[in-house]
Write a protein that holds these residues in place. Structure first.
Motif, short mmCIF file in Angstrom:
data_model
loop_
_atom_site.label_atom_id
_atom_site.label_comp_id
_atom_site.label_asym_id
_atom_site.label_seq_id
_atom_site.Cartn_x
_atom_site.Cartn_y
_atom_site.Cartn_z
N ALA A 182 0.92 -1.22 -0.10
CA ALA A 182 0.18 -0.04 0.14
C ALA A 182 0.79 1.13 0.05
O ALA A 182 0.54 2.18 -0.83
CB ALA A 182 -0.97 -0.04 1.31
N GLY A 183 1.67 1.22 0.67
CA GLY A 183 3.16 2.47 0.72
C GLY A 183 2.62 3.46 1.73
O GLY A 183 3.26 4.49 1.91
N TYR A 184 1.31 3.47 2.16
CA TYR A 184 0.99 4.59 3.14
C TYR A 184 0.66 3.91 4.45
O TYR A 184 0.39 2.84 4.86
CB TYR A 184 -0.38 5.16 2.63
N ASP A 185 0.62 5.01 5.60
CA ASP A 185 0.43 4.49 6.90
C ASP A 185 -0.94 4.64 7.24
O ASP A 185 -1.66 5.76 6.83
CB ASP A 185 1.56 5.04 7.74
N ILE A 186 -1.61 4.25 8.31
CA ILE A 186 -2.80 4.30 8.95
C ILE A 186 -2.64 4.83 10.27
O ILE A 186 -1.87 4.05 10.88
CB ILE A 186 -3.45 3.26 8.52
N ASN A 187 -3.37 5.60 10.85
CA ASN A 187 -3.04 5.95 12.35
C ASN A 187 -3.79 5.24 13.21
O ASN A 187 -3.71 5.36 14.33
CB ASN A 187 -3.65 7.46 12.52
N ASP A 247 1.64 -2.11 8.36
CA ASP A 247 2.39 -0.84 8.18
C ASP A 247 2.71 -0.69 6.62
O ASP A 247 1.92 -1.32 5.82
CB ASP A 247 3.97 -1.15 8.50
N SER A 248 3.31 0.43 6.33
CA SER A 248 3.24 0.88 5.00
C SER A 248 3.65 -0.40 3.88
O SER A 248 3.39 -0.12 2.77
CB SER A 248 4.06 2.30 4.83
N GLN A 249 4.38 -1.34 4.57
CA GLN A 249 4.64 -2.43 3.30
C GLN A 249 3.43 -3.52 3.24
O GLN A 249 3.64 -4.19 2.33
CB GLN A 249 5.91 -3.01 3.88
N GLY A 253 -10.58 5.68 -0.65
CA GLY A 253 -9.80 6.92 -0.52
C GLY A 253 -8.31 6.84 -0.68
O GLY A 253 -7.86 7.17 -2.23
N ILE A 254 -7.36 6.39 -0.02
CA ILE A 254 -6.00 6.77 -0.23
C ILE A 254 -5.69 5.76 -1.51
O ILE A 254 -5.15 5.81 -2.29
CB ILE A 254 -5.16 6.38 0.98
N ASN A 274 -7.01 6.27 -4.85
CA ASN A 274 -6.01 7.61 -5.31
C ASN A 274 -4.83 7.19 -5.53
O ASN A 274 -4.32 7.62 -6.84
CB ASN A 274 -6.11 8.72 -4.06
N GLN A 275 -4.14 6.52 -5.06
CA GLN A 275 -2.54 6.04 -5.29
C GLN A 275 -2.75 5.19 -6.33
O GLN A 275 -1.77 5.19 -7.20
CB GLN A 275 -2.13 5.77 -3.94
N THR A 276 -3.79 4.33 -6.57
CA THR A 276 -3.84 3.35 -7.64
C THR A 276 -4.48 3.83 -8.93
O THR A 276 -4.25 3.25 -10.22
CB THR A 276 -4.09 1.77 -7.19
#
Ligand SMILES: N[C@@H](CCC(=O)N[C@@H](CS)C(=O)NCC(=O)O)C(=O)O
Lengths: 340, 405
Positions: free
Chosen positions: B67-72, B79-81, B362-363, B366-368
């Motif tokens: 995914a490459g992004y983090d989630i709070n 994690d982002s991997q 959302g993310i 958007n990113q893909t």
């Protein structure tokens, strides 16, 4: 109910994939207006001024294209887009071009099927933090809460940076710069990260800009530039060469004040200026425009350097130095292919 | 017209399709269906043609990419991997978390407000009327933003609690309300914690067995066993186990010394979750209050009067006589309120809560750039959840509805 949900989604999907076809130039001419996607508001780059008129570095690119194509720099419909909505807006044909601090990346170019026509600002991601926290390097940010704009490269670089340095953080995803600014100032996050130019522009609007520092680390490459849809090369060429015309104009010393004079008749000593301004050759015709296209584009707000100085340069509150964005002859990266 | 192919039957004329009321509605429905199918087919072919023209295709391969992004906020490891699929899963769990929390609190709020609105106390009933009108007439989106802003502006920055000389002390040594959420002590589990939990679960079963046993004995023999023993059965064995095993279950207060930016450790009820949860609760609670009021008013007054003449106190009349009958009226609209909560939770992104719409829709989207794929998955998710909620609630509804003999 199920039916109407599926139905609605298909409509959206159908529309979203709608106007991907060629012929943007004809569409723009027929409409008499250029639909240009910009940010929702980033002072210096794209923001409406007190009288509601859009102003800024990205806005200037839109106006130059409108002047070249439609002979009217005000024939632009500015469409505010967020990091999330910008690509759908472009892909669906809602806008003809996007000029919104958008980073040229492999996947946006290849996978999302867009065409970046060039770079109008060489940038990199930075971090802003209140001075009182006493942080001097991004590597000291372990455990910090970080505001980011979602749907951006920023989000991904941030994850990479913290991962590579083996430190942790809490992301706070936010849609627009305005909201991020508000959250940051209210202390809902410790750090705001985005393109360094955006940080400078955001900080310039603070009441006490001096209370905040931008950390020295630049953690990514962010070449920002205008983009269009894949597949309409004629339109892509127009936007690309309008940008190049602005950059070449600076290199060749063509400015908003002398462009009219220089473009009056061909001067045998400056053949490239002649070709740029259409007094020699037929470059405009090759683009599907008339001979004066570049003259009009430059006349709007001047050449690249003038646009830079007026909107984000050192004399403005944003105060960005040319740095990487200088002409190649001055040690910068701006290097327009020749007009011939 | 498609109907032309129908062979004319004896005593059946084509014109009857339009003129005869027996057939007319079928004719129109049939035409509507054909039109609907045609439009859908048109949109579908349009979609695929345009996708092809743009060089795009429908593919779910991206779900297994990092995914490459983090989630709070995450209930499971992420994690982002991790993959986009896992990010979607994190989102699903977050959606379910906030939806179930909001369903519980909205129901409690709604029942209390609905009952009190019928109170004879003028002030109380007017206050409840005010709550209902104020909250259900302002869009839930506004409530989410308002509560989010309120938390941001009313709490101190965590920095106030940090370091050697904090400007604020934690409440009771373990609670800190900050503009990033509420920090609380967390439960820690040492060796033997499982046993304590098991003992507690067993005591719950035992306590309820006792309660039904008391009831049975009362009905059978008329003897009233001590009902209050319920509580000791419930609590004492677990406490004993905890003491005997040397306190395997512990509380750990949030740590204010570990980090210069944030309070670490403990349990954090994040601002996004608080804002979304409270907003969904108070908003939907107002609707449920109205359902409850309607349900109570639907119970014949005679029931109340009869119960009163038996000598029941008002509280017991409500709990034992009125509410059980009112449930039959309350449950069906309650189902749709639960559905509303689940669907409205998709407004999470307004406060940065990482629900399924914020991660997958959302993310990731958007990113893909995989908009159609993500939206279809989202629809599938909400549809499944909604149908599940309806199914479960319908089973419950059957169990309380009037049994016709
Ligand atoms: N360059 C990055 C980030 C772009 C971005 O979101 N920039 C911000 C700040 S520099 C912006 O333009 N915000 C304006 C808005 O919110 O509309 C990207 O293309 O993903």
């Amino acid at each position: 109910m199920n039916k109407s949900v599926v139905f609605g989604a298909l409509t959206v999907a159908g529309l979203a994939a709608g106007a991907a076809a060629a012929g943007t130039l004809d569409d723009v001419k027929a409409r008499g207006k250029l639909n240009c996607g910009v940010s929702t508001g980033l002072v210096g780059f794209a923001a409406p001024d007190a009288s509601g008129e859009w102003k800024g570095f990205d806005v200037a690119v839109c106006r130059a294209v409108a002047a070249a194509v439609l002979d009217d720099p005000s024939a632009v419909e500015f469409v505010p887009t967020t990091g999330k909505t910008r690509f759908t807006a472009l892909a669906s044909g809602e806008i003809d071009m996007l000029a919104r601090n958008t980073t040229w990346t492999f996947s946006r170019d290849v996978d999302l099927k867009f065409e970046f026509v060039g770079v109008n600002y060489y940038d990199g991601q930075g971090f802003m933090i209140p001075k009182e926290l006493g942080v001097s390097s991004a590597k000291e940010l372990d455990g910090a809460t970080v505001c980011i704009q979602t749907g951006t490269t920023t989000e991904l670089n941030l994850a990479d940076f913290f991962r590579a340095n083996n430190i942790s953080y809490e992301p706070v995803p936010i849609e627009t710069n305005a909201e991020a600014q508000q959250q940051y100032l209210a202390g809902a996050c410790d750090v705001y990260t985005t393109d360094a130019s955006g940080l400078a522009a955001t900080r310039a609007t603070f009441e006490n800009p001096g209370d905040h520092i931008v950390l020295p680390e630049i953690v990514s490459k962010e070449p920002l530039g205008p983009l269009v849809r894949h597949g309409d090369n004629e339109w892509g060429d127009i936007v690309r060469w309008t940008l190049n015309a602005l950059i070449s104009a600076e290199e060749l010393g063509v400015t908003s004040t002398n462009v009219a004079g220089l473009g009056e008749k061909a001067n045998p000593e400056t053949p490239e200026i002649n070709r740029l301004l259409g007094t020699e050759g037929n470059l405009g015709e090759m683009l599907g425009l008339d001979a004066d296209w570049a003259k009009r584009a430059i006349a709007v707000e001047g050449n690249y350097g003038e646009i830079f100085e007026k909107n984000i340069g050192e004399s403005t509150p944003i105060g960005l130095a040319r740095g990487l964005n200088g002409q190649w002859k001055n040690g910068g990266l701006l290097y327009s292919p020749p007009f011939r | 017209m498609a109907t032309l192919t129908d062979p004319p039957q004896e005593s059946f004329q084509l014109s009857m399709l339009l003129n005869d009321t027996r057939y007319r509605s079928y004719t129109f429905q049939f035409i509507a269906l054909i039109v609907l199918i045609a439009i859908m087919a048109y949109l579908m072919s349009n979609l695929f043609a345009n996708l092809r023209a743009a060089g795009l295709n429908i593919s779910y391969g991206f779900l297994t990419d990092p995914a490459g992004y983090d989630i709070n906020q995450r209930l499971i490891e992420y994690d982002s991997q991790s993959t986009h699929l896992r990010a979607a899963l994190v989102g699903i769990l977050n959606t379910l978390l906030v939806a179930s929390m909001a369903c519980v609190t909205a129901t409690i709020l709604g029942v209390i407000a609905g009952v009190l609105r019928l109170s004879k106390n003028w002030l109380v009933s007017k206050l409840m009327a005010f709550y209902v009108e104020a909250f259900r007439n302002v869009p839930v989106f506004i409530w989410i933003l308002m509560i989010g802003t309120f938390v941001t502006l009313s709490g101190d920055a965590p920095k106030a609690f940090l370091g050697e000389n904090p400007s604020r002390e934690m409440f009771l040594g373990g609670f800190a309300f900050t503009n990033r959420g509420l920090y609380m002590p967390a439960v820690t589990a040492g060796a033997g914690a499982g046993i304590v939990v098991l003992v507690f679960l067993a005591s719950i079963v035992a306590a309820f067995w006792w309660r039904s046993h008391v009831k049975k004995t009362l009905f059978k023999t008329g003897k009233l066993l001590p009902a209050w023993v319920f509580w000791p059965i419930l609590i004492v064995p677990a406490i004993l186990a905890q003491l005997v095993l040397g306190s395997p279950l512990g509380l750990i207060a949030p740590d204010t010394m570990a980090n210069r930016f944030n309070i670490q450790g403990g349990l954090l009820l994040g601002k996004p979750l608080i804002a979304l949860w409270l907003a969904l609760s108070v908003y939907t609670g107002a609707f449920i209050a109205e359902n409850v009021r309607a349900g109570i008013q639907a119970v014949n007054r005679g029931q109340t009067e009869a119960a009163a003449s038996l000598g029941l106190r008002p509280g017991r009349i409500m709990n034992l006589v009125v509410l059980p009958q009112a449930l039959r009226v309350i449950i069906p609209p309650l189902i749709s309120q639960y559905l509303n909560i689940t669907k409205n939770s998709s407004l999470a992104i307004a406060v940065g809560y990482a629900d399924i719409t914020a991660t997958l829709g959302g993310i990731t989207l958007n990113q893909t750039g995989r908009a159609i794929e993500c939206v279809l998955l989202l629809m599938l998710f909400y549809l499944t959840i909604s149908l599940l909620i309806s199914a479960v609630m319908n089973v419950y509804n059957k169990s309380v509805s009037l049994k016709e003999r």
